[in-house]
Design a protein around this motif. Structure first.
Motif, PDB file in Angstrom:
ATOM      1  N   LEU A  85       0.835  -1.186   0.000  1.00 29.32           N
ATOM      2  CA  LEU A  85       0.000   0.000   0.000  1.00 29.32           C
ATOM      3  C   LEU A  85       0.876   1.244   0.000  1.00 29.32           C
ATOM      4  O   LEU A  85       1.907   1.290   0.684  1.00 29.32           O
ATOM      5  CB  LEU A  85      -0.918   0.003   1.222  1.00 29.32           C
ATOM      6  CG  LEU A  85      -1.947  -1.138   1.312  1.00 29.32           C
ATOM      7  CD1 LEU A  85      -2.657  -1.089   2.646  1.00 29.32           C
ATOM      8  CD2 LEU A  85      -2.941  -1.057   0.176  1.00 29.32           C
ATOM      9  N   ASP A  86       0.452   2.261  -0.753  1.00 32.54           N
ATOM     10  CA  ASP A  86       1.213   3.512  -0.773  1.00 32.54           C
ATOM     11  C   ASP A  86       1.285   4.131   0.612  1.00 32.54           C
ATOM     12  O   ASP A  86       2.255   4.819   0.948  1.00 32.54           O
ATOM     13  CB  ASP A  86       0.570   4.499  -1.749  1.00 32.54           C
ATOM     14  CG  ASP A  86       0.700   4.032  -3.195  1.00 32.54           C
ATOM     15  OD1 ASP A  86       1.491   3.094  -3.446  1.00 32.54           O
ATOM     16  OD2 ASP A  86       0.020   4.600  -4.074  1.00 32.54           O
ATOM     17  N   ALA A  87       0.258   3.898   1.430  1.00 30.87           N
ATOM     18  CA  ALA A  87       0.238   4.460   2.781  1.00 30.87           C
ATOM     19  C   ALA A  87       1.179   3.729   3.729  1.00 30.87           C
ATOM     20  O   ALA A  87       1.602   4.299   4.739  1.00 30.87           O
ATOM     21  CB  ALA A  87      -1.190   4.425   3.337  1.00 30.87           C
ATOM     22  N   TYR A  88       1.515   2.481   3.423  1.00 30.65           N
ATOM     23  CA  TYR A  88       2.409   1.681   4.263  1.00 30.65           C
ATOM     24  C   TYR A  88       3.456   1.017   3.374  1.00 30.65           C
ATOM     25  O   TYR A  88       3.381  -0.194   3.090  1.00 30.65           O
ATOM     26  CB  TYR A  88       1.623   0.614   5.044  1.00 30.65           C
ATOM     27  CG  TYR A  88       0.488   1.178   5.868  1.00 30.65           C
ATOM     28  CD1 TYR A  88       0.709   1.701   7.135  1.00 30.65           C
ATOM     29  CD2 TYR A  88      -0.818   1.186   5.375  1.00 30.65           C
ATOM     30  CE1 TYR A  88      -0.328   2.216   7.894  1.00 30.65           C
ATOM     31  CE2 TYR A  88      -1.861   1.703   6.124  1.00 30.65           C
ATOM     32  CZ  TYR A  88      -1.611   2.210   7.385  1.00 30.65           C
ATOM     33  OH  TYR A  88      -2.652   2.716   8.134  1.00 30.65           O
ATOM     34  N   PRO A  89       4.459   1.770   2.910  1.00 29.11           N
ATOM     35  CA  PRO A  89       5.399   1.229   1.912  1.00 29.11           C
ATOM     36  C   PRO A  89       6.278   0.102   2.423  1.00 29.11           C
ATOM     37  O   PRO A  89       6.851  -0.638   1.618  1.00 29.11           O
ATOM     38  CB  PRO A  89       6.230   2.462   1.529  1.00 29.11           C
ATOM     39  CG  PRO A  89       6.101   3.399   2.689  1.00 29.11           C
ATOM     40  CD  PRO A  89       4.732   3.175   3.242  1.00 29.11           C
ATOM     41  N   ASP A  90       6.408  -0.043   3.734  1.00 31.51           N
ATOM     42  CA  ASP A  90       7.251  -1.108   4.282  1.00 31.51           C
ATOM     43  C   ASP A  90       6.463  -2.363   4.637  1.00 31.51           C
ATOM     44  O   ASP A  90       7.027  -3.312   5.191  1.00 31.51           O
ATOM     45  CB  ASP A  90       7.987  -0.597   5.528  1.00 31.51           C
ATOM     46  CG  ASP A  90       8.937   0.544   5.206  1.00 31.51           C
ATOM     47  OD1 ASP A  90       9.479   0.533   4.085  1.00 31.51           O
ATOM     48  OD2 ASP A  90       9.117   1.432   6.058  1.00 31.51           O
ATOM     49  N   TRP A  91       5.182  -2.366   4.362  1.00 32.16           N
ATOM     50  CA  TRP A  91       4.325  -3.509   4.697  1.00 32.16           C
ATOM     51  C   TRP A  91       4.110  -4.346   3.444  1.00 32.16           C
ATOM     52  O   TRP A  91       3.439  -3.931   2.507  1.00 32.16           O
ATOM     53  CB  TRP A  91       3.000  -2.996   5.247  1.00 32.16           C
ATOM     54  CG  TRP A  91       2.034  -4.053   5.655  1.00 32.16           C
ATOM     55  CD1 TRP A  91       2.307  -5.339   6.008  1.00 32.16           C
ATOM     56  CD2 TRP A  91       0.606  -3.917   5.749  1.00 32.16           C
ATOM     57  NE1 TRP A  91       1.162  -6.012   6.311  1.00 32.16           N
ATOM     58  CE2 TRP A  91       0.100  -5.165   6.164  1.00 32.16           C
ATOM     59  CE3 TRP A  91      -0.279  -2.866   5.518  1.00 32.16           C
ATOM     60  CZ2 TRP A  91      -1.255  -5.381   6.357  1.00 32.16           C
ATOM     61  CZ3 TRP A  91      -1.624  -3.074   5.703  1.00 32.16           C
ATOM     62  CH2 TRP A  91      -2.110  -4.324   6.126  1.00 32.16           C
ATOM     63  N   ARG A  92       4.684  -5.527   3.405  1.00 29.94           N
ATOM     64  CA  ARG A  92       4.559  -6.418   2.264  1.00 29.94           C
ATOM     65  C   ARG A  92       3.392  -7.374   2.542  1.00 29.94           C
ATOM     66  O   ARG A  92       3.431  -8.177   3.477  1.00 29.94           O
ATOM     67  CB  ARG A  92       5.861  -7.190   2.035  1.00 29.94           C
ATOM     68  CG  ARG A  92       7.068  -6.263   1.869  1.00 29.94           C
ATOM     69  CD  ARG A  92       8.366  -7.046   1.816  1.00 29.94           C
ATOM     70  NE  ARG A  92       8.524  -7.716   0.543  1.00 29.94           N
ATOM     71  CZ  ARG A  92       9.166  -7.191  -0.491  1.00 29.94           C
ATOM     72  NH1 ARG A  92       9.708  -5.992  -0.394  1.00 29.94           N
ATOM     73  NH2 ARG A  92       9.277  -7.851  -1.624  1.00 29.94           N
ATOM     74  N   ILE A  93       2.358  -7.288   1.723  1.00 27.49           N
ATOM     75  CA  ILE A  93       1.110  -8.011   1.968  1.00 27.49           C
ATOM     76  C   ILE A  93       1.025  -9.198   1.008  1.00 27.49           C
ATOM     77  O   ILE A  93       1.041  -9.014  -0.217  1.00 27.49           O
ATOM     78  CB  ILE A  93      -0.095  -7.084   1.755  1.00 27.49           C
ATOM     79  CG1 ILE A  93       0.073  -5.806   2.585  1.00 27.49           C
ATOM     80  CG2 ILE A  93      -1.386  -7.791   2.103  1.00 27.49           C
ATOM     81  CD1 ILE A  93      -0.950  -4.736   2.265  1.00 27.49           C
ATOM     82  N   PRO A  94       0.930 -10.418   1.510  1.00 25.85           N
ATOM     83  CA  PRO A  94       0.778 -11.574   0.613  1.00 25.85           C
ATOM     84  C   PRO A  94      -0.600 -11.584  -0.031  1.00 25.85           C
ATOM     85  O   PRO A  94      -1.609 -11.300   0.616  1.00 25.85           O
ATOM     86  CB  PRO A  94       0.974 -12.770   1.553  1.00 25.85           C
ATOM     87  CG  PRO A  94       0.636 -12.253   2.909  1.00 25.85           C
ATOM     88  CD  PRO A  94       1.024 -10.800   2.926  1.00 25.85           C
ATOM     89  N   ALA A  95      -0.628 -11.881  -1.309  1.00 29.03           N
ATOM     90  CA  ALA A  95      -1.882 -11.888  -2.064  1.00 29.03           C
ATOM     91  C   ALA A  95      -1.762 -12.907  -3.189  1.00 29.03           C
ATOM     92  O   ALA A  95      -0.738 -13.580  -3.341  1.00 29.03           O
ATOM     93  CB  ALA A  95      -2.203 -10.495  -2.602  1.00 29.03           C
ATOM     94  N   HIS A  96      -2.824 -13.012  -3.980  1.00 31.97           N
ATOM     95  CA  HIS A  96      -2.853 -13.978  -5.084  1.00 31.97           C
ATOM     96  C   HIS A  96      -3.761 -13.451  -6.190  1.00 31.97           C
ATOM     97  O   HIS A  96      -4.663 -12.642  -5.934  1.00 31.97           O
ATOM     98  CB  HIS A  96      -3.352 -15.338  -4.593  1.00 31.97           C
ATOM     99  CG  HIS A  96      -4.729 -15.280  -3.999  1.00 31.97           C
ATOM    100  ND1 HIS A  96      -4.975 -14.895  -2.694  1.00 31.97           N
ATOM    101  CD2 HIS A  96      -5.963 -15.532  -4.542  1.00 31.97           C
ATOM    102  CE1 HIS A  96      -6.268 -14.922  -2.462  1.00 31.97           C
ATOM    103  NE2 HIS A  96      -6.889 -15.291  -3.562  1.00 31.97           N
TER     104      HIS A  96
END
Length: 410
Positions: free
Chosen positions: A275-286
């Motif tokens: 997310l642009d608001a949380y650039p250091d948060w890597r979110i797993p998705a598919h």
């Protein structure tokens, strides 16, 4: 004596010969130095004038939020909600109250607002009165039918005893048949009145606006006293919605992928979202699916991406960058991946079929260097090898620039 004077005179050195013998070497040396200085100055100015004007940029290290080592494609998009609705009324009416505010969680069926129901209640009362009258009329006809059936039965007995004639029996039978018809009609009237009551009850229920599904209200679009309508009417004085509700459990990502790279995307492919608001948060998705339609103007294909796990920090319409991942390598030999960097795409050139950049050295000369590039990210490109972070590369300069050329940084 004369011979001695002659001999001494022959040994005398003329004054002009003595001066010329000592000064000539100095003049020659001065002339040589002057020529060397002029030549050096000319070479310096010629070299300075030949320096090519260029613009440079520094190679930057890839940040922690950069592409994963096994990334095959980068894209950007937005967080969207599959279930999102602007809740309105089914009828036009005046808003009496609004029972929801922005940010409030709502449940399916919860009352959101009431409309003015004065006329609807009056119409319901009229329909209920008409129903009561129809039922009483049907009850009266039923009582008359019972009396007519008793009369018919008596005349049948009297006819058997030859006390009355056949005409009187026929008259009694006719009264019974007429009353049965009137009762059937009255029953139909009762059914119509009951339908009118149900209709008015429905209209009254429509004066109450309820939530169609559970979610969170993200906007409040009407206030008490305003008119609301399911269709746009009355210019800017009539609202078309009470509030907008979003089902936060239906959040996903929509990105536009250039159609040239859509072959790198497949269903169920692993994705990393940031997310642009949380650039250091890597979110797993598919990847959920690829929409089977392309945008002709943008030459892109829309891809739906689902989060592996939802989080309250995820909000609709947030900007997001995604990285489509390839297959993990089973064995990399235990060798750590080489650090990668980013440089402007404008610095990359193709010379003799090789991808190169011109690196500016400390003496303001350029060195042509072959590089290996990775994924593109906006106006930057990932460089795998060839240059290091901190080095300066030419991003704007003449096409004829070659290895060893003198440059002048603008």
């Amino acid at each position: 004596m004369a011979n001695l004077n002659t001999d001494l005179a022959s040994l005398r050195i003329p004054q002009e010969d003595r001066a010329g013998g000592r000064g000539k070497p100095l003049v020659i040396l001065f002339i040589v130095l002057l020529i060397a200085g002029v030549a050096g100055g000319a070479w310096y100015w010629a070299t300075a004038l030949q320096a090519e004007p260029v613009k440079v940029a520094s190679v930057t290290p890839r940040s922690a939020g950069g592409s994963a080592p096994n990334a095959v494609l980068n894209a950007s998009g937005y967080v969207t909600a599959r279930r999102r609705a602007t809740v309105s009324s089914k009828v036009t009416g005046k808003v009496m109250d609004v029972l929801v505010e922005e940010g409030h969680a709502v449940k399916q069926g919860q009352v959101l607002a009431h409309l003015d129901d004065t006329q609807t209640r009056a119409a319901l009362g009229l329909a209920e009165a008409q129903l009561a009258a129809a039922r009483k009329s049907a009850a009266e006809d039923q009582a008359h039918l019972q009396q007519a059936e008793l009369t018919l039965h008596r005349r049948e007995q009297l006819l058997k005893e030859n006390v009355v004639g056949k005409a009187e029996l026929d008259e009694a039978q006719s009264n019974v048949d007429a009353l049965k018809a009137r009762i059937a009609y009255a029953q139909e009237q009762v059914a119509v009145s009951e339908s009118q009551v149900r209709l008015q009850q429905t209209n009254l229920a429509d004066m109450v606006v309820r939530a169609p599904f559970s979610g969170v209200a993200i906007s409040k679009d009407a206030q008490p006293g305003e008119m609301i309508s399911p269709v746009s009417a009355g210019g800017g004085f009539t609202r078309t919605g009470i509030c907008t509700i979003v089902d936060m459990s239906s959040l996903e990502i929509e990105v536009d992928v250039n159609e040239s790279y859509i072959n790198r995307v497949r269903t169920a492919q692993r994705v990393e979202a940031m997310l642009d608001a949380y650039p250091d948060w890597r979110i797993p998705a598919h990847v959920i699916t690829t929409i089977p339609s392309a945008d002709r103007q943008k030459a892109t294909v829309k891809v739906r991406i689902g989060f592996d796990q939802l989080d309250p920090r995820m909000l609709p319409d947030m900007g997001v960058k995604v990285t489509f991942l390839g297959e993990e390598r089973a064995d990399n030999g235990g060798v750590a991946a080489a650090p990668r960097a980013l440089l402007p795409k404008a610095a990359v050139r193709t010379v003799d079929g090789r991808t190169v950049v011109f690196v500016v050295k400390g003496d303001e000369r350029v060195e042509r260097r072959a590089i290996s590039v990775g994924l593109e990210n906006g106006d930057q490109v990932e460089v795998i090898s060839g240059v290091s972070a901190g080095e300066r590369v030419v991003v704007s300069g003449p096409e004829t620039l070659k290895d060893g050329d003198k440059v002048k940084i603008q």
